[in-house]
Design a protein around this motif. Structure first.
Motif, PDB file in Angstrom:
ATOM      1  N   ILE A 263       0.842  -1.204   0.000  1.00  0.00           N
ATOM      2  CA  ILE A 263       0.000   0.000   0.000  1.00  0.00           C
ATOM      3  C   ILE A 263       0.876   1.253   0.000  1.00  0.00           C
ATOM      4  CG2 ILE A 263      -1.725   1.305   1.293  1.00  0.00           C
ATOM      5  CD1 ILE A 263      -2.939  -1.309   2.188  1.00  0.00           C
ATOM      6  N   CYS A 264       1.999   1.233   0.727  1.00  0.00           N
ATOM      7  CA  CYS A 264       2.915   2.382   0.705  1.00  0.00           C
ATOM      8  C   CYS A 264       3.401   2.673  -0.706  1.00  0.00           C
ATOM      9  CB  CYS A 264       4.108   2.118   1.618  1.00  0.00           C
ATOM     10  SG  CYS A 264       3.836   2.608   3.309  1.00  0.00           S
ATOM     11  N   LYS A 265       3.761   1.622  -1.421  1.00  0.00           N
ATOM     12  CA  LYS A 265       4.218   1.808  -2.796  1.00  0.00           C
ATOM     13  C   LYS A 265       3.079   2.294  -3.685  1.00  0.00           C
ATOM     14  CE  LYS A 265       7.931  -1.555  -2.582  1.00  0.00           C
ATOM     15  NZ  LYS A 265       8.387  -2.890  -2.958  1.00  0.00           N
ATOM     16  N   ALA A 266       1.869   1.783  -3.457  1.00  0.00           N
ATOM     17  CA  ALA A 266       0.725   2.185  -4.280  1.00  0.00           C
ATOM     18  C   ALA A 266       0.323   3.632  -3.990  1.00  0.00           C
ATOM     19  CB  ALA A 266      -0.457   1.255  -4.028  1.00  0.00           C
TER      20      ALA A 266
ATOM     21  N   LYS B 175      -5.572   4.851   2.532  1.00  0.00           N
ATOM     22  CA  LYS B 175      -4.866   5.654   3.532  1.00  0.00           C
ATOM     23  C   LYS B 175      -5.309   5.285   4.950  1.00  0.00           C
ATOM     24  CE  LYS B 175      -3.864   9.496   0.509  1.00  0.00           C
ATOM     25  NZ  LYS B 175      -4.094  10.877   0.157  1.00  0.00           N
ATOM     26  N   LEU B 176      -6.615   5.039   5.118  1.00  0.00           N
ATOM     27  CA  LEU B 176      -7.094   4.612   6.440  1.00  0.00           C
ATOM     28  C   LEU B 176      -6.522   3.250   6.819  1.00  0.00           C
ATOM     29  CD1 LEU B 176     -10.863   5.664   6.453  1.00  0.00           C
ATOM     30  CD2 LEU B 176      -8.974   6.679   7.711  1.00  0.00           C
ATOM     31  N   LEU B 177      -6.493   2.340   5.863  1.00  0.00           N
ATOM     32  CA  LEU B 177      -5.927   1.023   6.121  1.00  0.00           C
ATOM     33  C   LEU B 177      -4.441   1.133   6.442  1.00  0.00           C
ATOM     34  CD1 LEU B 177      -6.297  -2.009   6.256  1.00  0.00           C
ATOM     35  CD2 LEU B 177      -5.923  -2.101   3.787  1.00  0.00           C
ATOM     36  N   LEU B 178      -3.770   2.013   5.768  1.00  0.00           N
ATOM     37  CA  LEU B 178      -2.349   2.226   6.012  1.00  0.00           C
ATOM     38  C   LEU B 178      -2.124   2.760   7.430  1.00  0.00           C
ATOM     39  CD1 LEU B 178       0.128   1.746   4.301  1.00  0.00           C
ATOM     40  CD2 LEU B 178       0.058   4.128   3.608  1.00  0.00           C
TER      41      LEU B 178
ATOM     42  N   SER C 264      -3.963   5.859  -5.499  1.00  0.00           N
ATOM     43  CA  SER C 264      -4.205   6.412  -4.167  1.00  0.00           C
ATOM     44  C   SER C 264      -5.706   6.509  -3.898  1.00  0.00           C
ATOM     45  CB  SER C 264      -3.566   7.795  -4.067  1.00  0.00           C
ATOM     46  OG  SER C 264      -3.785   8.332  -2.797  1.00  0.00           O
ATOM     47  N   SER C 265      -6.116   6.127  -2.671  1.00  0.00           N
ATOM     48  CA  SER C 265      -7.526   6.282  -2.290  1.00  0.00           C
ATOM     49  C   SER C 265      -7.614   6.526  -0.778  1.00  0.00           C
ATOM     50  CB  SER C 265      -8.342   5.042  -2.666  1.00  0.00           C
ATOM     51  OG  SER C 265      -8.050   3.985  -1.789  1.00  0.00           O
TER      52      SER C 265
ATOM     53  N   GLN D  49       6.347   7.035  10.479  1.00  0.00           N
ATOM     54  CA  GLN D  49       6.252   7.893  11.662  1.00  0.00           C
ATOM     55  C   GLN D  49       5.045   8.819  11.582  1.00  0.00           C
ATOM     56  OE1 GLN D  49      10.079   9.788  11.776  1.00  0.00           O
ATOM     57  NE2 GLN D  49      11.032   8.103  12.908  1.00  0.00           N
ATOM     58  N   ILE D  50       4.829   9.401  10.398  1.00  0.00           N
ATOM     59  CA  ILE D  50       3.687  10.306  10.216  1.00  0.00           C
ATOM     60  C   ILE D  50       2.377   9.542  10.355  1.00  0.00           C
ATOM     61  CG2 ILE D  50       2.468  11.725   8.514  1.00  0.00           C
ATOM     62  CD1 ILE D  50       5.273  12.585   7.508  1.00  0.00           C
ATOM     63  N   LEU D  51       2.291   8.373   9.727  1.00  0.00           N
ATOM     64  CA  LEU D  51       1.063   7.564   9.797  1.00  0.00           C
ATOM     65  C   LEU D  51       0.773   7.129  11.225  1.00  0.00           C
ATOM     66  CD1 LEU D  51       1.479   5.376   6.603  1.00  0.00           C
ATOM     67  CD2 LEU D  51      -0.301   7.071   7.016  1.00  0.00           C
ATOM     68  N   ARG D  52       1.802   6.716  11.930  1.00  0.00           N
ATOM     69  CA  ARG D  52       1.609   6.271  13.307  1.00  0.00           C
ATOM     70  C   ARG D  52       1.159   7.435  14.188  1.00  0.00           C
ATOM     71  NH1 ARG D  52       4.386   1.608  16.352  1.00  0.00           N
ATOM     72  NH2 ARG D  52       3.702   2.045  18.447  1.00  0.00           N
ATOM     73  N   PHE D  53       1.786   8.604  14.017  1.00  0.00           N
ATOM     74  CA  PHE D  53       1.377   9.780  14.782  1.00  0.00           C
ATOM     75  C   PHE D  53      -0.063  10.154  14.452  1.00  0.00           C
ATOM     76  CE2 PHE D  53       0.775  14.381  15.033  1.00  0.00           C
ATOM     77  CZ  PHE D  53       1.007  14.574  16.393  1.00  0.00           C
TER      78      PHE D  53
END
Length: 182
Positions: free
Chosen positions: A67-70, A82-85, A77-78, A102-106
Protein backbone atom coordinates in the motif's frame (compact mmCIF):
# COMPACT_ATOMS: atom_id res chain seq x y z
CA UNK A 1 0.21 -57.05 71.61
CA UNK A 2 -2.22 -55.29 69.25
CA UNK A 3 -0.84 -51.94 70.31
CA UNK A 4 2.71 -53.06 69.49
CA UNK A 5 1.60 -54.24 66.04
CA UNK A 6 -0.14 -50.94 65.37
CA UNK A 7 2.91 -48.98 66.45
CA UNK A 8 5.20 -51.07 64.24
CA UNK A 9 2.87 -50.66 61.26
CA UNK A 10 2.88 -46.92 61.77
CA UNK A 11 6.67 -46.81 61.82
CA UNK A 12 6.97 -48.89 58.68
CA UNK A 13 4.16 -47.02 56.91
CA UNK A 14 5.62 -43.67 57.90
CA UNK A 15 9.07 -44.51 56.58
CA UNK A 16 7.62 -45.79 53.30
CA UNK A 17 5.58 -42.60 52.98
CA UNK A 18 8.66 -40.48 53.68
CA UNK A 19 10.65 -42.33 51.01
CA UNK A 20 7.85 -41.82 48.48
CA UNK A 21 7.66 -38.10 49.24
CA UNK A 22 11.44 -37.77 48.96
CA UNK A 23 11.40 -39.54 45.60
CA UNK A 24 8.63 -37.25 44.33
CA UNK A 25 10.44 -34.09 45.40
CA UNK A 26 13.95 -35.18 44.39
CA UNK A 27 15.82 -32.99 41.87
CA UNK A 28 16.05 -35.82 39.36
CA UNK A 29 12.28 -36.30 39.29
CA UNK A 30 11.71 -32.55 39.11
CA UNK A 31 14.10 -32.28 36.15
CA UNK A 32 12.33 -35.12 34.36
CA UNK A 33 8.99 -33.38 34.90
CA UNK A 34 10.33 -30.12 33.48
CA UNK A 35 11.62 -31.97 30.46
CA UNK A 36 8.38 -33.87 29.77
CA UNK A 37 5.71 -31.32 30.69
CA UNK A 38 6.31 -28.75 27.96
CA UNK A 39 5.89 -31.44 25.31
CA UNK A 40 2.55 -32.46 26.71
CA UNK A 41 1.34 -28.93 27.31
CA UNK A 42 2.46 -27.59 23.95
CA UNK A 43 -0.12 -29.18 21.69
CA UNK A 44 -0.27 -29.17 17.92
CA UNK A 45 -3.26 -26.83 18.11
CA UNK A 46 -1.16 -24.22 19.92
CA UNK A 47 1.62 -24.68 17.39
CA UNK A 48 -0.88 -24.14 14.57
CA UNK A 49 -2.21 -21.02 16.28
CA UNK A 50 1.30 -19.65 16.68
CA UNK A 51 2.07 -20.41 13.03
CA UNK A 52 -1.14 -18.65 11.92
CA UNK A 53 -0.27 -15.63 14.06
CA UNK A 54 3.16 -15.43 12.43
CA UNK A 55 1.60 -15.68 8.96
CA UNK A 56 -0.91 -12.93 9.77
CA UNK A 57 1.86 -10.63 10.99
CA UNK A 58 3.87 -11.36 7.85
CA UNK A 59 0.85 -10.55 5.63
CA UNK A 60 0.34 -7.28 7.52
CA UNK A 61 3.95 -6.32 6.85
CA UNK A 62 3.62 -7.20 3.16
CA UNK A 63 0.31 -5.35 2.82
CA UNK A 64 1.79 -2.26 4.47
CA UNK A 65 4.69 -2.27 2.00
CA UNK A 66 2.39 -2.78 -1.01
CA UNK A 67 0.00 0.00 0.00
CA UNK A 68 2.91 2.38 0.71
CA UNK A 69 4.22 1.81 -2.80
CA UNK A 70 0.73 2.18 -4.28
CA UNK A 71 0.14 5.45 -2.40
CA UNK A 72 3.14 7.00 -4.11
CA UNK A 73 1.24 6.84 -7.39
CA UNK A 74 -1.65 9.27 -7.76
CA UNK A 75 -3.72 6.81 -9.83
CA UNK A 76 -3.81 4.10 -7.15
CA UNK A 77 -4.20 6.41 -4.17
CA UNK A 78 -7.53 6.28 -2.29
CA UNK A 79 -8.96 7.41 1.03
CA UNK A 80 -9.71 3.85 2.17
CA UNK A 81 -6.17 2.76 1.43
CA UNK A 82 -4.87 5.65 3.53
CA UNK A 83 -7.09 4.61 6.44
CA UNK A 84 -5.93 1.02 6.12
CA UNK A 85 -2.35 2.23 6.01
CA UNK A 86 -2.93 4.15 9.26
CA UNK A 87 -4.32 1.00 10.90
CA UNK A 88 -1.43 -1.09 9.69
CA UNK A 89 1.16 1.47 10.78
CA UNK A 90 0.28 0.72 14.40
CA UNK A 91 0.33 -3.07 13.88
CA UNK A 92 3.55 -3.55 11.89
CA UNK A 93 7.02 -3.72 13.40
CA UNK A 94 8.42 -0.28 14.24
CA UNK A 95 10.25 1.44 11.41
CA UNK A 96 11.88 4.47 13.03
CA UNK A 97 13.89 5.40 9.91
CA UNK A 98 10.78 5.54 7.70
CA UNK A 99 9.28 9.08 7.86
CA UNK A 100 6.01 7.94 6.24
CA UNK A 101 5.57 5.31 8.96
CA UNK A 102 6.25 7.89 11.66
CA UNK A 103 3.69 10.31 10.22
CA UNK A 104 1.06 7.56 9.80
CA UNK A 105 1.61 6.27 13.31
CA UNK A 106 1.38 9.78 14.78
CA UNK A 107 -1.77 10.43 12.75
CA UNK A 108 -3.36 7.17 13.93
CA UNK A 109 -2.57 7.98 17.55
CA UNK A 110 -3.99 11.49 17.14
CA UNK A 111 -7.16 10.04 15.59
CA UNK A 112 -7.44 7.61 18.51
CA UNK A 113 -7.11 10.47 21.00
CA UNK A 114 -9.76 12.52 19.18
CA UNK A 115 -12.06 9.47 19.05
CA UNK A 116 -11.63 8.89 22.77
CA UNK A 117 -12.26 12.56 23.54
CA UNK A 118 -15.39 12.51 21.37
CA UNK A 119 -16.61 9.37 23.12
CA UNK A 120 -16.04 10.90 26.54
CA UNK A 121 -17.75 14.13 25.49
CA UNK A 122 -20.72 12.14 24.18
CA UNK A 123 -21.02 10.28 27.45
CA UNK A 124 -20.83 13.57 29.35
CA UNK A 125 -23.57 15.10 27.20
CA UNK A 126 -25.83 12.09 27.64
CA UNK A 127 -25.28 12.09 31.41
CA UNK A 128 -25.93 15.84 31.56
CA UNK A 129 -29.12 15.42 29.55
CA UNK A 130 -30.33 12.63 31.83
CA UNK A 131 -29.50 14.69 34.91
CA UNK A 132 -31.32 17.70 33.39
CA UNK A 133 -34.39 15.59 32.65
CA UNK A 134 -34.36 14.22 36.19
CA UNK A 135 -34.06 17.73 37.61
CA UNK A 136 -36.89 18.94 35.37
CA UNK A 137 -39.12 16.07 36.47
CA UNK A 138 -38.27 16.68 40.11
CA UNK A 139 -38.98 20.43 39.82
CA UNK A 140 -42.25 19.65 38.05
CA UNK A 141 -43.29 17.34 40.90
CA UNK A 142 -42.42 20.02 43.45
CA UNK A 143 -44.42 22.64 41.48
CA UNK A 144 -47.43 20.29 41.26
CA UNK A 145 -47.22 19.61 44.98
CA UNK A 146 -47.15 23.37 45.69
CA UNK A 147 -50.13 23.90 43.38
CA UNK A 148 -52.07 21.13 45.13
CA UNK A 149 -51.17 22.65 48.52
CA UNK A 150 -52.32 26.10 47.34
CA UNK A 151 -55.59 24.66 46.00
CA UNK A 152 -56.13 22.77 49.27
CA UNK A 153 -55.48 25.96 51.28
CA UNK A 154 -57.85 27.95 49.06
CA UNK A 155 -60.57 25.30 49.51
CA UNK A 156 -60.00 25.30 53.25
CA UNK A 157 -60.19 29.11 53.36
CA UNK A 158 -63.35 29.06 51.22
CA UNK A 159 -64.88 26.45 53.55
CA UNK A 160 -63.96 28.53 56.62
CA UNK A 161 -65.33 31.72 55.08
CA UNK A 162 -68.51 29.86 54.16
CA UNK A 163 -68.79 28.69 57.76
CA UNK A 164 -68.17 32.20 59.04
CA UNK A 165 -70.85 33.58 56.69
CA UNK A 166 -73.25 30.86 57.78
CA UNK A 167 -72.59 31.64 61.43
CA UNK A 168 -72.98 35.38 60.73
CA UNK A 169 -76.27 34.77 58.90
CA UNK A 170 -77.45 32.56 61.70
CA UNK A 171 -76.61 35.25 64.25
CA UNK A 172 -78.22 37.88 62.10
CA UNK A 173 -81.27 35.71 61.68
CA UNK A 174 -81.25 35.06 65.44
CA UNK A 175 -81.07 38.78 66.24
CA UNK A 176 -83.87 39.57 63.77
CA UNK A 177 -86.10 36.96 65.25
CA UNK A 178 -85.32 38.33 68.70
CA UNK A 179 -86.16 41.81 67.48
CA UNK A 180 -89.40 40.60 65.99
CA UNK A 181 -90.28 38.88 69.22
CA UNK A 182 -89.69 41.99 71.19
Amino acid sequence: MAALLRQGARRIGGSVLQRAQAAVTSPAVAEERRRLLPRRMYSTQEQATEENTRKIQQKKEELYDVICKAEQSFLTSSFRNKLLLQHLSVQVKPRPKDPKWQILRFTKRAVNVVDAAGFIASIYLVCSFVAGVRTFIQERRVARARIFEAVARAREEARKSAQIKAVAKAREAGTRSAQIDN
